[in-house]
Write a protein that holds these residues in place. Structure first.
Motif, mmCIF file in Angstrom:
data_model
loop_
_atom_site.group_PDB
_atom_site.id
_atom_site.type_symbol
_atom_site.label_atom_id
_atom_site.label_comp_id
_atom_site.label_asym_id
_atom_site.label_seq_id
_atom_site.Cartn_x
_atom_site.Cartn_y
_atom_site.Cartn_z
ATOM 1 N N ALA A 10 0.843 -1.204 0.000
ATOM 2 C CA ALA A 10 0.000 0.000 0.000
ATOM 3 C C ALA A 10 0.873 1.246 0.000
ATOM 4 O O ALA A 10 2.019 1.215 0.454
ATOM 5 N N ASN A 28 -3.737 0.985 -3.990
ATOM 6 C CA ASN A 28 -4.416 0.547 -2.759
ATOM 7 C C ASN A 28 -5.758 -0.122 -3.046
ATOM 8 O O ASN A 28 -6.150 -1.043 -2.331
ATOM 9 N N SER A 80 -5.463 -3.025 7.868
ATOM 10 C CA SER A 80 -6.097 -1.728 7.677
ATOM 11 C C SER A 80 -5.503 -0.799 8.733
ATOM 12 O O SER A 80 -4.422 -1.067 9.261
ATOM 13 N N SER A 81 -6.210 0.264 9.085
ATOM 14 C CA SER A 81 -5.501 1.322 9.807
ATOM 15 C C SER A 81 -6.443 2.230 10.592
ATOM 16 O O SER A 81 -7.630 2.349 10.253
ATOM 17 N N TYR A 90 -5.743 7.506 1.564
ATOM 18 C CA TYR A 90 -5.320 6.220 2.145
ATOM 19 C C TYR A 90 -6.425 5.648 3.049
ATOM 20 O O TYR A 90 -6.759 4.461 2.962
ATOM 21 N N LYS A 140 -8.511 2.217 2.489
ATOM 22 C CA LYS A 140 -8.516 1.113 3.457
ATOM 23 C C LYS A 140 -9.951 0.725 3.822
ATOM 24 O O LYS A 140 -10.308 -0.451 3.847
ATOM 25 N N GLU A 153 -11.758 -2.824 2.938
ATOM 26 C CA GLU A 153 -12.350 -3.702 3.962
ATOM 27 C C GLU A 153 -13.730 -4.159 3.470
ATOM 28 O O GLU A 153 -14.100 -5.322 3.555
ATOM 29 N N ARG A 188 -7.345 -3.370 11.998
ATOM 30 C CA ARG A 188 -7.059 -1.926 11.968
ATOM 31 C C ARG A 188 -5.938 -1.639 12.953
ATOM 32 O O ARG A 188 -6.131 -1.693 14.163
#
Ligand code: SER
Length: 338
Positions: free
Chosen positions: A77, A94, A122-123, A153, A157, A161, A188
């Motif tokens: 990513a 991404n 993920s984040s 970004y 993400k 998902e 995440r």
């Protein structure tokens, strides 16, 4: 006969470096790694490395003609700061990169008659807090709260998902008989801090940058305000969570995407930790108003109760242990030997 293998994309990146080590410790011998860059020297000959582009469909076709991939760790990513400079390209890598891989994993699942496990980091960037008051009020966000990312970004993400969930649960839902499809699982992550690598192009990078600069004896100007608070986690815990979730029985999972976290602290507290171990550290604060805006939109903490309940998640490294037992000894060692 195709060889069986685990595929890691973005394998030369920060998480990849530690994940390869972790999987090798697990006794995993057939690892196929994919990255635009070569792998670190120490992994030479230990994985089958393909230096190439995730967007290269011919390369992916060749890969599945040679390997029966049972698990994919899709790490490739463009991170949050970098993605803001090239949003369309970030979307390509991404999102379109992920979509291609989800499709490949679905086809492979159908062909094998068994779901391919698709692991997706993920984040915190999937969250977007509208202002600092709300951020202070909701300091441990649940997975379904504040899903209003403000970065390309973060949007990428969150959407990926959803794509993963769609491919797992609804892909080809109108077919007479829905084929076996992939098993998507996402985590995440908070900001990750590794003793061995530095992130590139992220916005939580001020933490690791501060620490590595201090260990090298270099000055560092932190690009966020002292009171800026987000959650962090030591890299071994990130890898531990990926391995734990990958192994968790499907029947125990009540979600497909889980928060995981370890400790939250402000940038000033991060500096204080660094100075405790490197008293000569020269750390100043010179906020970059734009990157500050991104970090301000991220929550101060994550609620990871569901991960703890469903698959027994618990980090090994709290703040004290992360610095005292993992980061500082390894970083000191690393720069001493350079
Ligand atoms: N570390 C990532 C970034 O800063 C967020 O997950 O982009």
């Amino acid at each position: 006969m195709r060889k069986k293998g685990i595929l890691i994309t973005g394998a030369a990146g920060e998480i990849g470096d530690s994940l390869i080590r972790g999987l090798m410790d697990d006794g995993e011998s057939s690892i196929v790694t994919l990255d635009l860059k070569p792998l670190a020297q120490e992994y030479k000959g230990k994985t089958t490395h393909i230096q190439g582009d995730l967007m290269d469909h011919a390369l992916l076709s060749r890969l599945v003609s040679e390997y029966e991939i049972g698990t994919i760790f899709h790490l490739a990513a463009l991170l949050s700061t970098r993605a803001e400079f090239t949003p369309e390209m970030a979307h390509q890598v991404n999102v379109e990169g992920t979509l291609g891989l989800l499709k490949l994993a679905s086809e492979q699942s159908e062909w094998r008659g068994e779901p391919v496990l698709f692991m997706f980091p993920s984040s915190i960037a999937a969250y977007g807090m509208p202002n600092l008051q709300v951020k202070a009020q909701f300091s441990r966000v649940r997975e379904w709260e504040w899903n209003y990312p403000t970065t390309m970004y973060g949007c990428n993400k969150l959407y990926c998902e959803m794509l993963g969930i769609y491919f797992s649960q609804h892909y080809r839902q109108l077919a007479a008989e829905r084929p076996i499809t992939l098993d998507f699982r996402g985590l995440r992550f908070p900001g990750l801090v590794s003793a061995f690598t530095l992130p590139s192009g992220g916005t939580s990078d001020y933490g690791p940058e501060m620490l590595h600069a201090a260990a090298k004896g270099e000055p560092y100007a932190c690009f966020v305000r002292e009171d800026t608070c987000i959650p962090f986690m030591a890299m071994p815990d990130a890898v531990k969570s990926l391995r734990m979730l990958a192994r968790a029985p499907a029947a125990n999972l009540t979600r497909r995407v889980y928060n995981v976290t370890s400790f939250s602290l402000s940038a000033a507290e991060f500096r204080d930790q660094v100075c405790q171990y490197f008293p000569d550290a020269r750390i100043t604060f010179k906020p970059d108003i734009k990157r500050q805006g991104i970090v301000d939109s991220w929550p101060a903490g994550l609620n990871d109760n569901d991960a703890r309940r469903d698959w027994g998640w618990k980090p090994d490294f709290d703040l004290e242990r992360a610095f005292g037992e993992y980061l500082v000894p390894n970083i000191t060692n690393r720069y001493r030997s350079e």
